[in-house]
Design a protein around this motif. Structure first.
Motif, PDB file in Angstrom:
ATOM      1  N   SER A   1       0.831  -1.204   0.000  1.00  0.00           N
ATOM      2  CA  SER A   1       0.000   0.000   0.000  1.00  0.00           C
ATOM      3  C   SER A   1       0.865   1.252   0.000  1.00  0.00           C
ATOM      4  CB  SER A   1      -0.931  -0.003   1.217  1.00  0.00           C
ATOM      5  OG  SER A   1      -1.736  -1.157   1.231  1.00  0.00           O
ATOM      6  N   GLU A   2       1.871   1.284   0.874  1.00  0.00           N
ATOM      7  CA  GLU A   2       2.778   2.431   0.925  1.00  0.00           C
ATOM      8  C   GLU A   2       3.554   2.567  -0.382  1.00  0.00           C
ATOM      9  OE1 GLU A   2       3.734   2.301   5.732  1.00  0.00           O
ATOM     10  OE2 GLU A   2       5.072   1.348   4.300  1.00  0.00           O
ATOM     11  N   ASP A   3       4.083   1.455  -0.842  1.00  0.00           N
ATOM     12  CA  ASP A   3       4.870   1.488  -2.075  1.00  0.00           C
ATOM     13  C   ASP A   3       4.036   1.954  -3.265  1.00  0.00           C
ATOM     14  OD1 ASP A   3       7.215   0.679  -0.887  1.00  0.00           O
ATOM     15  OD2 ASP A   3       7.000  -1.437  -1.430  1.00  0.00           O
ATOM     16  N   TRP A   4       2.766   1.573  -3.296  1.00  0.00           N
ATOM     17  CA  TRP A   4       1.912   1.883  -4.439  1.00  0.00           C
ATOM     18  C   TRP A   4       1.802   3.385  -4.667  1.00  0.00           C
ATOM     19  CZ3 TRP A   4       0.167  -1.473  -7.966  1.00  0.00           C
ATOM     20  CH2 TRP A   4      -0.770  -1.016  -8.899  1.00  0.00           C
ATOM     21  N   VAL A   5       1.785   4.138  -3.577  1.00  0.00           N
ATOM     22  CA  VAL A   5       1.629   5.602  -3.698  1.00  0.00           C
ATOM     23  C   VAL A   5       2.917   6.342  -3.330  1.00  0.00           C
ATOM     24  CG1 VAL A   5      -0.872   5.620  -3.401  1.00  0.00           C
ATOM     25  CG2 VAL A   5       0.606   5.652  -1.378  1.00  0.00           C
ATOM     26  N   GLY A   6       4.026   5.613  -3.279  1.00  0.00           N
ATOM     27  CA  GLY A   6       5.314   6.248  -3.052  1.00  0.00           C
ATOM     28  C   GLY A   6       5.518   6.771  -1.648  1.00  0.00           C
TER      29      GLY A   6
ATOM     30  N   TYR B   1      16.164   5.248  -0.620  1.00  0.00           N
ATOM     31  CA  TYR B   1      17.431   5.061   0.096  1.00  0.00           C
ATOM     32  C   TYR B   1      17.285   5.307   1.598  1.00  0.00           C
ATOM     33  CZ  TYR B   1      18.940   5.256  -4.722  1.00  0.00           C
ATOM     34  OH  TYR B   1      19.044   5.035  -6.072  1.00  0.00           O
ATOM     35  N   GLY B   2      16.043   5.363   2.052  1.00  0.00           N
ATOM     36  CA  GLY B   2      15.750   5.404   3.473  1.00  0.00           C
ATOM     37  C   GLY B   2      15.038   4.112   3.835  1.00  0.00           C
ATOM     38  N   ASP B   3      13.783   4.215   4.278  1.00  0.00           N
ATOM     39  CA  ASP B   3      13.046   3.005   4.627  1.00  0.00           C
ATOM     40  C   ASP B   3      12.718   2.151   3.412  1.00  0.00           C
ATOM     41  OD1 ASP B   3      11.331   5.151   3.896  1.00  0.00           O
ATOM     42  OD2 ASP B   3       9.604   4.102   4.719  1.00  0.00           O
ATOM     43  N   ALA B   4      12.871   2.705   2.204  1.00  0.00           N
ATOM     44  CA  ALA B   4      12.615   1.923   0.991  1.00  0.00           C
ATOM     45  C   ALA B   4      13.785   1.013   0.622  1.00  0.00           C
ATOM     46  CB  ALA B   4      12.298   2.840  -0.179  1.00  0.00           C
ATOM     47  N   ALA B   5      14.900   1.120   1.331  1.00  0.00           N
ATOM     48  CA  ALA B   5      16.068   0.284   1.032  1.00  0.00           C
ATOM     49  C   ALA B   5      15.991  -1.043   1.787  1.00  0.00           C
ATOM     50  CB  ALA B   5      17.350   1.025   1.389  1.00  0.00           C
ATOM     51  N   GLY B   6      16.870  -1.954   1.436  1.00  0.00           N
ATOM     52  CA  GLY B   6      16.926  -3.246   2.121  1.00  0.00           C
ATOM     53  C   GLY B   6      17.471  -4.320   1.207  1.00  0.00           C
ATOM     54  N   ASP B   7      17.769  -5.478   1.791  1.00  0.00           N
ATOM     55  CA  ASP B   7      18.290  -6.614   1.032  1.00  0.00           C
ATOM     56  C   ASP B   7      17.206  -7.621   0.674  1.00  0.00           C
ATOM     57  OD1 ASP B   7      20.970  -5.671   1.215  1.00  0.00           O
ATOM     58  OD2 ASP B   7      21.076  -6.431   3.264  1.00  0.00           O
ATOM     59  N   PHE B   8      16.140  -7.639   1.447  1.00  0.00           N
ATOM     60  CA  PHE B   8      15.007  -8.525   1.159  1.00  0.00           C
ATOM     61  C   PHE B   8      13.757  -7.874   1.732  1.00  0.00           C
ATOM     62  CE2 PHE B   8      16.398  -9.595   5.337  1.00  0.00           C
ATOM     63  CZ  PHE B   8      15.324 -10.116   6.038  1.00  0.00           C
ATOM     64  N   SER B   9      12.607  -8.144   1.119  1.00  0.00           N
ATOM     65  CA  SER B   9      11.386  -7.410   1.456  1.00  0.00           C
ATOM     66  C   SER B   9      10.199  -8.353   1.620  1.00  0.00           C
ATOM     67  CB  SER B   9      11.095  -6.374   0.359  1.00  0.00           C
ATOM     68  OG  SER B   9      10.044  -5.527   0.732  1.00  0.00           O
ATOM     69  N   PRO B  10       9.925  -8.807   2.827  1.00  0.00           N
ATOM     70  CA  PRO B  10       8.852  -9.783   3.052  1.00  0.00           C
ATOM     71  C   PRO B  10       7.445  -9.245   2.828  1.00  0.00           C
ATOM     72  CG  PRO B  10      10.422  -9.772   4.880  1.00  0.00           C
ATOM     73  CD  PRO B  10      10.716  -8.571   4.046  1.00  0.00           C
ATOM     74  N   LEU B  11       7.239  -7.938   3.009  1.00  0.00           N
ATOM     75  CA  LEU B  11       5.883  -7.385   2.986  1.00  0.00           C
ATOM     76  C   LEU B  11       5.549  -6.624   1.711  1.00  0.00           C
ATOM     77  CD1 LEU B  11       5.703  -5.925   6.622  1.00  0.00           C
ATOM     78  CD2 LEU B  11       5.226  -8.257   5.849  1.00  0.00           C
ATOM     79  N   ALA B  12       6.453  -6.602   0.749  1.00  0.00           N
ATOM     80  CA  ALA B  12       6.304  -5.740  -0.425  1.00  0.00           C
ATOM     81  C   ALA B  12       5.050  -6.018  -1.233  1.00  0.00           C
ATOM     82  CB  ALA B  12       7.532  -5.861  -1.325  1.00  0.00           C
ATOM     83  N   ASN B  13       4.493  -7.202  -1.136  1.00  0.00           N
ATOM     84  CA  ASN B  13       3.300  -7.547  -1.903  1.00  0.00           C
ATOM     85  C   ASN B  13       2.082  -7.797  -1.016  1.00  0.00           C
ATOM     86  OD1 ASN B  13       4.257  -7.526  -4.722  1.00  0.00           O
ATOM     87  ND2 ASN B  13       5.665  -9.091  -3.985  1.00  0.00           N
ATOM     88  N   LEU B  14       2.118  -7.218   0.185  1.00  0.00           N
ATOM     89  CA  LEU B  14       0.982  -7.295   1.102  1.00  0.00           C
ATOM     90  C   LEU B  14       0.456  -5.894   1.376  1.00  0.00           C
ATOM     91  CD1 LEU B  14       2.268 -10.138   1.595  1.00  0.00           C
ATOM     92  CD2 LEU B  14       1.573  -9.899   3.990  1.00  0.00           C
ATOM     93  N   THR B  15      -0.872  -5.748   1.358  1.00  0.00           N
ATOM     94  CA  THR B  15      -1.484  -4.466   1.696  1.00  0.00           C
ATOM     95  C   THR B  15      -1.428  -4.247   3.210  1.00  0.00           C
ATOM     96  OG1 THR B  15      -3.706  -5.399   1.982  1.00  0.00           O
ATOM     97  CG2 THR B  15      -3.074  -4.674  -0.249  1.00  0.00           C
ATOM     98  N   VAL B  16      -1.784  -3.046   3.626  1.00  0.00           N
ATOM     99  CA  VAL B  16      -1.796  -2.725   5.052  1.00  0.00           C
ATOM    100  C   VAL B  16      -2.693  -3.695   5.821  1.00  0.00           C
ATOM    101  CG1 VAL B  16      -2.673  -1.045   6.729  1.00  0.00           C
ATOM    102  CG2 VAL B  16      -1.154  -0.298   4.898  1.00  0.00           C
TER     103      VAL B  16
ATOM    104  N   GLY C   1      -4.151  11.818   2.319  1.00  0.00           N
ATOM    105  CA  GLY C   1      -5.427  12.383   1.890  1.00  0.00           C
ATOM    106  C   GLY C   1      -6.484  11.339   1.618  1.00  0.00           C
ATOM    107  N   PHE C   2      -6.242  10.093   2.005  1.00  0.00           N
ATOM    108  CA  PHE C   2      -7.225   9.013   1.886  1.00  0.00           C
ATOM    109  C   PHE C   2      -6.831   7.918   2.871  1.00  0.00           C
ATOM    110  CE2 PHE C   2      -4.175   8.940  -1.654  1.00  0.00           C
ATOM    111  CZ  PHE C   2      -3.453   7.805  -1.358  1.00  0.00           C
ATOM    112  N   THR C   3      -7.765   6.999   3.110  1.00  0.00           N
ATOM    113  CA  THR C   3      -7.516   5.948   4.086  1.00  0.00           C
ATOM    114  C   THR C   3      -6.859   4.732   3.438  1.00  0.00           C
ATOM    115  OG1 THR C   3      -9.652   4.856   3.781  1.00  0.00           O
ATOM    116  CG2 THR C   3      -9.560   6.684   5.368  1.00  0.00           C
ATOM    117  N   TYR C   4      -6.175   3.961   4.261  1.00  0.00           N
ATOM    118  CA  TYR C   4      -5.598   2.719   3.755  1.00  0.00           C
ATOM    119  C   TYR C   4      -6.692   1.726   3.371  1.00  0.00           C
ATOM    120  CZ  TYR C   4      -0.754   3.867   4.841  1.00  0.00           C
ATOM    121  OH  TYR C   4       0.499   4.438   4.852  1.00  0.00           O
TER     122      TYR C   4
END
Length: 254
Positions: free
Chosen positions: A142-147, A152-167, A202-205
């Protein structure tokens, strides 16, 4: 209609994390920046389930006084994982001071907001590298979808377990793993602008999650806002564009 099977997905993520470490860091630790929010909490819990609590290391990185840091302590204590705490305020303050001298124009509010998460990620990687760890990215779909993340902050990492899960799906996984309810359902606040995520967006999750999974958004203006944010921030999710140099051979073994 998509039906989220929390048990199936949770087990699949656990196995996916195990496979990642088997192939990309056997016997390494998962290093997770712990904010006290649902995403870092669920990520840490998944890593502990996959690797065992002794192979998960939490990094707490307040910027000065953090009123809700007790939530981070709640998480590391609930999981029984080792952790360290590093206050980044002196680094942040010195960086802002030097920036004001170095940049001819005024420092933009967004620059200030994004500086802290970039410092946090630099420190997380420094700690991880010193213990031969692998840094977990804690962003969700959800966060990634709207940027709604810092490149290079919280968007960085070596592996991403939640990248394809909504809030909502992240919350379900957290509840399934038995995390404290306060962590799973904590109102998401970015910790940077003193606003909730939803106030910033400006909108809900709930609306965003439904749109992502069903394509349905009943309010035309909200749909337009989501679509604009998605298009403007898609580059954050893509590999860095590179000049292909099509005439030059690469003969080394890949």
């Amino acid at each position: 209609m998509y039906d989220f099977n929390v048990e199936k997905v949770t087990k699949e993520i656990v196995n996916w994390i195990r496979d990642f470490f088997e192939n990309n860091g056997k016997d390494c630790k998962a290093v997770v920046a712990i904010s006290g929010g649902k995403d870092s909490s669920v990520t840490a819990a998944l890593c502990a389930e996959a690797l065992g609590k002794d192979r998960v290391f939490g990094v707490l990185l307040p910027n000065g006084e953090q009123e809700d840091i007790y939530m981070s302590y709640m998480l590391v204590n609930a999981l029984g994982i080792d952790y360290t705490e590093m206050n980044i305020k002196h680094i942040f303050d010195r960086a802002m001071k030097d920036l004001k001298k170095a940049v001819p124009d005024d420092i933009s509010p967004q620059t200030r907001i994004n500086l802290a998460p970039r410092i946090r990620m630099a420190m997380t990687y420094a700690i991880s590298q010193s213990m031969n760890g692998r840094v977990a990215n804690t962003c969700n779909l959800s966060e990634d979808w709207v940027g709604y993340s810092t490149r290079y902050g919280d968007a960085a990492g070596d592996f991403s377990p939640l990248a394809n899960l909504t809030v909502d799906e992240v919350k379900q996984v957290g509840a399934y793993l038995g995390l404290p309810e306060q962590l799973v359902n904590k109102v998401p606040i970015d910790g940077l602008s003193d606003l909730t995520d939803e106030e910033n967006l400006g909108f809900t999750y709930e609306v965003l999650d439904k749109y992502i999974r069903t394509g349905i958004c009943l309010d035309a203006e909200t749909k337009k806002r989501i679509d604009q944010k998605h298009r403007a921030n898609k580059f954050k999710l893509e590999l860095m564009p590179t000049y292909p140099n099509p005439d030059a051979p690469v003969k080394a073994e890949d």
